[in-house]
Scaffold this active site. Structure first.
Site, PDB file in Angstrom:
ATOM      1  N   GLY A  20      10.145   4.216  -9.922  1.00 37.69           N
ATOM      2  CA  GLY A  20      10.081   3.927  -8.487  1.00 37.69           C
ATOM      3  C   GLY A  20       9.936   5.186  -7.657  1.00 37.69           C
ATOM      4  N   SER A  22       7.169   6.445  -5.955  1.00 35.29           N
ATOM      5  CA  SER A  22       6.143   6.571  -4.915  1.00 35.29           C
ATOM      6  C   SER A  22       6.514   5.822  -3.642  1.00 35.29           C
ATOM      7  CB  SER A  22       4.791   6.070  -5.434  1.00 35.29           C
ATOM      8  OG  SER A  22       4.222   7.008  -6.302  1.00 35.29           O
ATOM      9  N   VAL A  26       4.381  -0.186  -2.675  1.00 34.29           N
ATOM     10  CA  VAL A  26       5.326  -1.308  -2.692  1.00 34.29           C
ATOM     11  C   VAL A  26       5.649  -1.751  -4.109  1.00 34.29           C
ATOM     12  CG1 VAL A  26       5.656  -3.705  -1.985  1.00 34.29           C
ATOM     13  CG2 VAL A  26       4.601  -2.071  -0.402  1.00 34.29           C
ATOM     14  N   ALA A  27       4.629  -1.871  -4.960  1.00 38.85           N
ATOM     15  CA  ALA A  27       4.856  -2.339  -6.330  1.00 38.85           C
ATOM     16  C   ALA A  27       5.716  -1.360  -7.115  1.00 38.85           C
ATOM     17  CB  ALA A  27       3.518  -2.546  -7.038  1.00 38.85           C
ATOM     18  N   GLU A 174      -6.138  13.191  -2.984  1.00 40.50           N
ATOM     19  CA  GLU A 174      -5.734  12.173  -3.956  1.00 40.50           C
ATOM     20  C   GLU A 174      -6.885  11.739  -4.868  1.00 40.50           C
ATOM     21  OE1 GLU A 174      -2.385  10.559  -4.029  1.00 40.50           O
ATOM     22  OE2 GLU A 174      -1.899  12.384  -2.940  1.00 40.50           O
ATOM     23  N   HIS A 250      -3.636   4.186  -0.852  1.00 45.24           N
ATOM     24  CA  HIS A 250      -4.962   4.750  -1.116  1.00 45.24           C
ATOM     25  C   HIS A 250      -6.021   3.769  -0.632  1.00 45.24           C
ATOM     26  CE1 HIS A 250      -3.090   7.101  -4.695  1.00 45.24           C
ATOM     27  NE2 HIS A 250      -3.259   7.926  -3.686  1.00 45.24           N
ATOM     28  N   ASP A 252      -8.485   2.750  -2.290  1.00 40.62           N
ATOM     29  CA  ASP A 252      -8.879   1.800  -3.334  1.00 40.62           C
ATOM     30  C   ASP A 252      -7.899   0.637  -3.479  1.00 40.62           C
ATOM     31  OD1 ASP A 252      -6.759   2.930  -4.765  1.00 40.62           O
ATOM     32  OD2 ASP A 252      -7.971   3.679  -6.421  1.00 40.62           O
ATOM     33  N   ASN A 362       3.997  -0.878 -11.977  1.00 42.25           N
ATOM     34  CA  ASN A 362       4.257   0.501 -11.568  1.00 42.25           C
ATOM     35  C   ASN A 362       3.369   0.916 -10.403  1.00 42.25           C
ATOM     36  OD1 ASN A 362       6.089   2.506 -12.042  1.00 42.25           O
ATOM     37  ND2 ASN A 362       5.004   3.414 -13.765  1.00 42.25           N
ATOM     38  N   CYS A 368      -7.245   1.805 -10.468  1.00 42.00           N
ATOM     39  CA  CYS A 368      -6.424   3.015 -10.601  1.00 42.00           C
ATOM     40  C   CYS A 368      -6.568   3.633 -11.987  1.00 42.00           C
ATOM     41  CB  CYS A 368      -4.950   2.686 -10.359  1.00 42.00           C
ATOM     42  SG  CYS A 368      -4.493   2.529  -8.624  1.00 42.00           S
TER      43      CYS A 368
END
Length: 445
Positions: A20, A22, A26-27, A174, A250, A252, A362, A368
């Site tokens: 956890g 980042s 949210v995920a 990024e 991001h 994407d 994650n 990604c």
């Protein structure tokens, strides 16, 4: 001369875990400290790679990073033998320790920005590793990412490598997660779209207030300069700060493009009309702009299912497929939209669903997991052949995972000194399988 878009997927590392880490993802935050399965995650990733290869795509593999990062912990003052460093860091600074165990390099879209030879002044394929300064655990990646990319694309006749941008948030970069290329086909000069979240040197410009904007305008400009891109084939657009504050960390996560298609959410951008007009004008042809309305798919549903963190691939001229996570299929509204989409008059003709739940939990979907590299046949022949997926390599990597990866990993397991030994043993063997040389710090000391 033939031209290809090669997808290089990140191989999930042996320390795949849910820390956890980042903020703004949210995920990632919602699954913090859950028990993970490194073996399942790696095999899910490999299965997706194999499926794309069987669809006729050229598919590559990008090696993971070394974790736990003992060298970072030593730089932060933890001393002693490896097992002592692990124990001290886990006890005295658990948050820092977990960050140094992150397996986030699996999200290869953040590894680098790539410009194909058709776009660059010197006619070479250019690579710039992302500095990922916004998150400490990801800022540990660029040096090793650069070495791995140089081992994969070593021929200086065709490939040019740049050092990552300065390690400062003014130049927060990024990678390909905020970069999309439009073209008539992969061999012709295209237009590269750089999407940024804020202006670092002008605080009067719009910016999110809840979550950080990780990509800066200044970083995007710098990468375009490094790659020798002409102003005639570059467009800069700003991501909508309001969607960043809803967990769209991001571009994407809210938009995906390929050739002459832009598939995006209506809340994705600031000054959408102006930016899209510039894209078409510079490309010299019309683009299929497929806008998904908020009243059909909310931003919340888009983030939860990663509708836009899907791969958009060309299977044959005029026929594209969306590679989507099964979470899209399980959401009634998103599944209905995708079902309707393939019946519309666009190049998107089919949707294929894949189980990548270990990655999704994650905070990363199919897009990604891959770095896109457009190559002609001479450039492809110059790529390290041992990183291109074949039936033999697929079987060998699955055997390698079975041999070295744990079925389950909890946050408490990260301090196990045996995990470090297992990880290094696995990576040392992997560099031999993929003929990468000494790319990891433990191999270079």
């Amino acid at each position: 001369m033939q031209h290809f878009e090669v997808n290089f997927d990140g191989l999930v590392g042996p320390t795949h875990n849910y820390a956890g880490l980042s903020f703004g993802n949210v995920a990632s935050l919602s699954n913090a400290k859950s028990t993970s399965s490194p073996k399942s995650a790696a095999k899910q990733g490999l299965a997706k790679m194999k499926a794309l290869q069987e669809m006729g795509m050229v598919q590559g593999v990008l090696a993971p990073q070394e974790r736990p990062d003992i060298y970072a912990l030593r730089r932060l003052g933890f001393k002693g033998e490896d097992h002592e460093v692990l124990a001290k860091a886990a006890k005295e600074a658990p948050a820092i320790f977990r960050a140094c165990c992150s397996a986030s390099s699996m999200w290869t879209a953040n590894a680098a920005t790539v410009s194909p030879s058709a776009d660059t002044r010197n006619g070479k394929v250019h690579f710039t590793p992302a500095n990922l300064t916004n998150k400490f655990h990801r800022s540990l990646e660029p040096e090793t990412s650069g070495r791995i990319l140089q081992a994969m694309f070593a021929n200086s006749r065709y490939f040019e490598h740049h050092r990552h941008l300065p390690d400062n948030e003014h130049f927060g970069d990024e990678g390909a997660a905020n970069h999309t290329r439009f073209c008539s086909d992969y061999g012709h000069a295209g237009v590269e779209l750089f999407v940024y979240g804020r202006h670092a040197f002008d605080s009067s410009k719009p910016a999110p207030t809840r979550y950080p904007a990780r990509q800066t305008f200044e970083a995007s400009e710098a990468v375009a300069r490094l790659h020798g891109l002409s102003p005639d084939n570059v467009v800069f657009m700003q991501q909508n700060p309001a969607v960043i504050d809803q967990g769209v960390f991001h571009n994407d996560v809210i938009a995906v493009g390929n050739q002459n298609v832009m598939f995006y959410h209506e809340e994705a951008f600031i000054n959408e009309a102006q930016g899209f007009a510039e894209l078409e004008q510079k490309l010299g042809q019309s683009i299929h702009f497929i806008k998904v309305p908020t009243n059909v798919v909310s931003v919340d549903d888009a983030v939860k299912t990663y509708l836009f963190n899907t791969q958009l691939i060309t299977l044959k001229p005029g026929h594209m497929a969306i590679i989507a996570p099964t979470e899209c299929q399980e959401n009634e509204r998103v599944a209905q939209y995708l079902n309707d989409l393939v019946g519309m008059d666009t190049p998107i003709k089919e949707v294929r669903y894949f189980d990548v739940k270990q990655s999704m939990r994650n905070g990363g979907g199919p897009a990604c997991l891959r770095l896109r590299v457009a190559l002609n046949d001479q450039e492809l022949a110059a790529v390290n052949p041992n990183v291109i997926l074949t039936d033999e390599l697929y079987a060998r990597l699955n055997q390698w995972v079975d041999k070295h990866y744990r079925d389950e990993l909890s946050s408490d397991d990260l301090a196990d000194p045996n995990l470090l030994i297992e990880s290094r043993t696995a990576l040392d063997e992997l560099t031999q399988i993929m003929h990468l040389g000494s790319v990891y710090p433990f191999q270079r000391v």
